[in-house]
Design a protein around this motif. Structure first.
Motif, short mmCIF file in Angstrom:
data_model
loop_
_atom_site.label_atom_id
_atom_site.label_comp_id
_atom_site.label_asym_id
_atom_site.label_seq_id
_atom_site.Cartn_x
_atom_site.Cartn_y
_atom_site.Cartn_z
N ASP A 289 0.85 -1.20 0.00
CA ASP A 289 0.00 0.00 0.00
C ASP A 289 0.87 1.24 0.00
O ASP A 289 1.20 1.81 1.05
N LYS B 282 0.00 -7.90 -3.30
CA LYS B 282 -1.29 -7.26 -3.57
C LYS B 282 -1.10 -5.79 -3.84
O LYS B 282 -0.45 -5.08 -3.06
N GLY C 45 -0.66 -6.63 5.34
CA GLY C 45 0.02 -5.38 5.01
C GLY C 45 0.96 -4.96 6.11
O GLY C 45 2.10 -5.45 6.21
N ARG C 46 0.48 -4.06 6.97
CA ARG C 46 1.36 -3.39 7.93
C ARG C 46 2.20 -4.30 8.83
O ARG C 46 3.34 -3.94 9.11
O1 C5P Z 1 -2.13 -3.38 6.79
P1 C5P Z 1 -3.21 -4.43 6.76
O2 C5P Z 1 -2.72 -5.83 7.05
O3 C5P Z 1 -4.42 -4.04 7.58
O4 C5P Z 1 -3.67 -4.44 5.22
C1 C5P Z 1 -4.78 -5.16 4.77
C2 C5P Z 1 -4.95 -4.94 3.30
O5 C5P Z 1 -6.13 -5.61 2.89
C3 C5P Z 1 -5.11 -3.48 2.88
O6 C5P Z 1 -4.48 -3.33 1.61
C4 C5P Z 1 -6.60 -3.30 2.75
O7 C5P Z 1 -6.94 -2.36 1.75
C5 C5P Z 1 -7.04 -4.69 2.30
N1 C5P Z 1 -8.43 -5.03 2.62
C6 C5P Z 1 -8.91 -5.03 3.91
N2 C5P Z 1 -10.23 -5.35 4.15
C7 C5P Z 1 -11.04 -5.66 3.13
C8 C5P Z 1 -10.55 -5.67 1.83
C9 C5P Z 1 -9.21 -5.35 1.60
O8 C5P Z 1 -8.18 -4.77 4.85
N3 C5P Z 1 -12.28 -6.01 3.38
#
Ligand code: C5P
Length: 231
Positions: A10, A32, A209-210
């Motif tokens: 991201d 992703k 992600g994070r």
């Molecule tokens: O940083 P984190 O682990 O929270 O990132 C989760 C990723 O999954 C982000 O890119 C977010 O946009 C995506 N996502 C989400 N929930 C959803 C769909 C996509 O967190 N329902």
């Protein structure tokens, strides 16, 4: 075991995405790219990340009339993503049009995955937009509609894996964000499970992600999470 971890890059910065992607590549199953990256860096940026050699999930959440969504799918097929997503709320005809368009890519076609209920919406948010079912009942109903409309699977909260798996069967792909290793900061995610919990419940792909991208050592964080799946 095929590695189910997809790292969410991201960022709007191509160099940063490439550096992170190559650092984690030995430990994950895919990358992703979401709205931030795709809008900022465009098809050339996506193609540059694809050069790292990992499968890509284009998290572009298409939602429009059937003809336009089919056009959106057609436009990304040359980038050869493994996964592309669309909103199930666009309805049956829209999902059928997207699935039919993807078929044109033949055996290497992407999975077309439906977004059911965004994990940022709770029951009161749903009521504001006229949805009276609970978020889980709504997610299960939309997952069934997605399956009937020819989609390969849905994005779902880790809390909804069991309910959707029960209704939609073992072949239906479940793509699961909201994953946090024990003790990791939640950020804006509310209902989370650990990587091994989500994996054991049957997540096919875990979007993380994070916990990886913000770690002091992203490669080590990815390695440790991958290791936790086989412990
Ligand atoms: O940083 P984190 O682990 O929270 O990132 C989760 C990723 O999954 C982000 O890119 C977010 O946009 C995506 N996502 C989400 N929930 C959803 C769909 C996509 O967190 N329902």
């Amino acid at each position: 075991m095929k590695n189910p971890i997809f790292v969410a890059l991201d960022t709007v910065d191509l160099d940063q995405a490439l550096a992170l992607g190559s650092a984690v590549a030995p430990h994950v199953g895919g990358l992703k790219l979401g709205l931030e990256f795709c809008h900022a860096c465009g098809p050339q940026g996506i193609a540059a990340v694809a050069e790292l050699g990992l499968p890509l999930f284009l998290d572009i959440k298409l939602h429009d009339i059937p003809n336009t969504v089919a056009g959106g799918i057609r436009a990304v097929l040359p980038l050869a993503p493994m996964i592309v997503n669309i909103h199930t709320f666009g309805g049956r005809a829209m999902m059928e049009a997207a699935a039919k368009e993807a078929q044109k890519a033949g055996k290497d076609r992407p999975w077309i995955i439906g977004v059911t209920v965004l994990t940022s919406l709770d029951d009161s948010d749903l009521s504001d937009v006229g949805v009276t079912k609970s978020s889980q009942d709504q997610a299960v109903a939309l997952a069934q509609l997605a399956k009937d409309s020819g989609l390969d699977g849905v994005v779902c909260s880790p809390m909804d894996i069991e309910a959707i798996r029960k209704e939609c069967g073992p072949e239906f792909k479940l793509i699961v964000p909201g994953i946090r290793p024990a003790g990791a900061p939640l950020g804006d995610q509310k209902r989370v499970l650990t990587p091994s919990e989500a994996y054991q419940l049957g997540a096919d792909v875990m979007v993380i992600g994070r916990p990886i991208t913000q770690a002091d050592d992203p490669a080590e964080a990815a390695r440790a999470i991958a290791q936790s799946l086989s412990d």
